[in-house]
Motif scaffolding. Structure first.
Motif, PDB file in Angstrom:
ATOM      1  N   ALA A   1      -2.957   1.359   7.080  1.00 35.18           N
ATOM      2  CA  ALA A   1      -2.971   0.057   6.411  1.00 35.18           C
ATOM      3  C   ALA A   1      -2.747  -1.016   7.467  1.00 35.18           C
ATOM      4  O   ALA A   1      -1.641  -1.535   7.629  1.00 35.18           O
ATOM      5  CB  ALA A   1      -1.897  -0.008   5.330  1.00 35.18           C
ATOM      6  N   PRO A   2      -3.794  -1.343   8.233  1.00 36.99           N
ATOM      7  CA  PRO A   2      -3.634  -2.290   9.348  1.00 36.99           C
ATOM      8  C   PRO A   2      -3.107  -3.654   8.931  1.00 36.99           C
ATOM      9  O   PRO A   2      -2.460  -4.331   9.729  1.00 36.99           O
ATOM     10  CB  PRO A   2      -5.047  -2.381   9.939  1.00 36.99           C
ATOM     11  CG  PRO A   2      -5.962  -1.800   8.916  1.00 36.99           C
ATOM     12  CD  PRO A   2      -5.166  -0.826   8.134  1.00 36.99           C
ATOM     13  N   ALA A   3      -3.326  -4.043   7.679  1.00 32.24           N
ATOM     14  CA  ALA A   3      -2.850  -5.353   7.219  1.00 32.24           C
ATOM     15  C   ALA A   3      -1.330  -5.448   7.252  1.00 32.24           C
ATOM     16  O   ALA A   3      -0.774  -6.547   7.350  1.00 32.24           O
ATOM     17  CB  ALA A   3      -3.368  -5.639   5.808  1.00 32.24           C
ATOM     18  N   ILE A   4      -0.646  -4.299   7.175  1.00 33.04           N
ATOM     19  CA  ILE A   4       0.820  -4.309   7.244  1.00 33.04           C
ATOM     20  C   ILE A   4       1.317  -3.568   8.486  1.00 33.04           C
ATOM     21  O   ILE A   4       2.478  -3.171   8.566  1.00 33.04           O
ATOM     22  CB  ILE A   4       1.459  -3.719   5.968  1.00 33.04           C
ATOM     23  CG1 ILE A   4       1.012  -2.262   5.741  1.00 33.04           C
ATOM     24  CG2 ILE A   4       1.137  -4.576   4.759  1.00 33.04           C
ATOM     25  CD1 ILE A   4       1.781  -1.564   4.626  1.00 33.04           C
ATOM     26  N   GLY A   5       0.413  -3.356   9.438  1.00 38.61           N
ATOM     27  CA  GLY A   5       0.806  -2.774  10.710  1.00 38.61           C
ATOM     28  C   GLY A   5       1.013  -1.274  10.717  1.00 38.61           C
ATOM     29  O   GLY A   5       1.674  -0.742  11.612  1.00 38.61           O
ATOM     30  N   ARG A   6       0.434  -0.548   9.752  1.00 38.56           N
ATOM     31  CA  ARG A   6       0.599   0.909   9.698  1.00 38.56           C
ATOM     32  C   ARG A   6      -0.705   1.599  10.080  1.00 38.56           C
ATOM     33  O   ARG A   6      -1.740   1.399   9.442  1.00 38.56           O
ATOM     34  CB  ARG A   6       1.004   1.360   8.292  1.00 38.56           C
ATOM     35  CG  ARG A   6       2.450   1.113   7.942  1.00 38.56           C
ATOM     36  CD  ARG A   6       3.419   2.062   8.632  1.00 38.56           C
ATOM     37  NE  ARG A   6       3.286   3.440   8.199  1.00 38.56           N
ATOM     38  CZ  ARG A   6       3.996   3.985   7.213  1.00 38.56           C
ATOM     39  NH1 ARG A   6       4.875   3.267   6.540  1.00 38.56           N
ATOM     40  NH2 ARG A   6       3.838   5.260   6.911  1.00 38.56           N
ATOM     41  N   LYS A   7      -0.631   2.432  11.111  1.00 44.39           N
ATOM     42  CA  LYS A   7      -1.770   3.254  11.514  1.00 44.39           C
ATOM     43  C   LYS A   7      -1.245   4.634  11.899  1.00 44.39           C
ATOM     44  O   LYS A   7      -1.303   5.042  13.055  1.00 44.39           O
ATOM     45  CB  LYS A   7      -2.532   2.612  12.676  1.00 44.39           C
ATOM     46  CG  LYS A   7      -3.230   1.302  12.326  1.00 44.39           C
ATOM     47  CD  LYS A   7      -4.050   0.769  13.499  1.00 44.39           C
ATOM     48  CE  LYS A   7      -4.749  -0.530  13.149  1.00 44.39           C
ATOM     49  NZ  LYS A   7      -5.556  -1.053  14.295  1.00 44.39           N
TER      50      LYS A   7
END
Length: 200
Positions: free
Chosen positions: A178-184
């Motif tokens: 979820a790149p919008a919340i900084g999770r990869k």
């Protein structure tokens, strides 16, 4: 929203990173991804798996051990663009034609009630991810930042997210893109995965 397991060469994607890269290579931007249910050591789905209308693994209704077999388990599916979660026993009784489906278990919430085996004072705490569907038909995904009990995770879906039906997807190796919340997250050797894309 789509489900993915194998690439064009017939090999499992294995990670959300690989799935994102493969979709990017064909001009698609993945907005969100999460692992989508339990799988065998060879990364094959444990229960029902349908991708683009093709059944690639059969529904499993028998007994067994582990979370998957903590009855009732359930199925998350997409039909004509609408999401739903149903207990496996109900899905099998009135089986719909689906575009995508993944079976996992246990159910977290069944028709507004928590799974009957969950205890408020339960001691099993693990990282968990799952999916629920609200009354307006919107699919809601959640992943815990730390370890939680099944009871607490189920209450999140019912009481905070407004889902009358919700399904546990996976535990310790729960992964989120979820790149919008900084999770990869980049866990490897994953089986089925869910990817969400902007409508073209």
């Amino acid at each position: 929203l789509e489900l993915f397991w194998k690439d064009a060469a017939g090999k499992p994607f294995q990670s959300l990173h690989n799935l994102h890269a493969a979709q990017q290579a064909i001009g698609r931007t993945m907005l969100f991804g999460i692992n989508a249910g339990m799988y065998h050591p060879n990364l094959a789905p444990v229960g029902l798996y349908v991708e683009r209308g093709q059944e690639m693994a059969s529904v499993k209704t028998g007994s067994g051990s582990g979370n998957f077999s903590l009855q009732p388990n359930g199925i998350f599916y997409i039909r004509d663009g609408r999401a739903a979660v149903r207990a496996t026993r109900d899905f099998v009784k009135r089986r719909p034609t689906v575009d995508y489906a993944t079976q996992s278990g246990p159910m977290l919430v069944i028709d507004g009630k928590l799974h009957p085996k969950f205890q408020a004072d339960g001691t099993s705490r693990k990282t968990r991810d799952g999916v629920g569907v609200r009354k307006d038909g919107v699919a809601v995904f959640a992943i815990s930042n730390g370890t939680v009990t099944f009871h607490a995770f189920a209450r999140l879906f019912r009481d905070a997210l407004g889902c009358d039906n919700a399904l546990f997807l996976d535990g310790t190796i729960s992964s989120l893109f979820a790149p919008a919340i900084g999770r990869k997250d980049d866990y490897w050797n994953l089986g089925p995965m869910i990817g969400v894309f902007r409508k073209s």
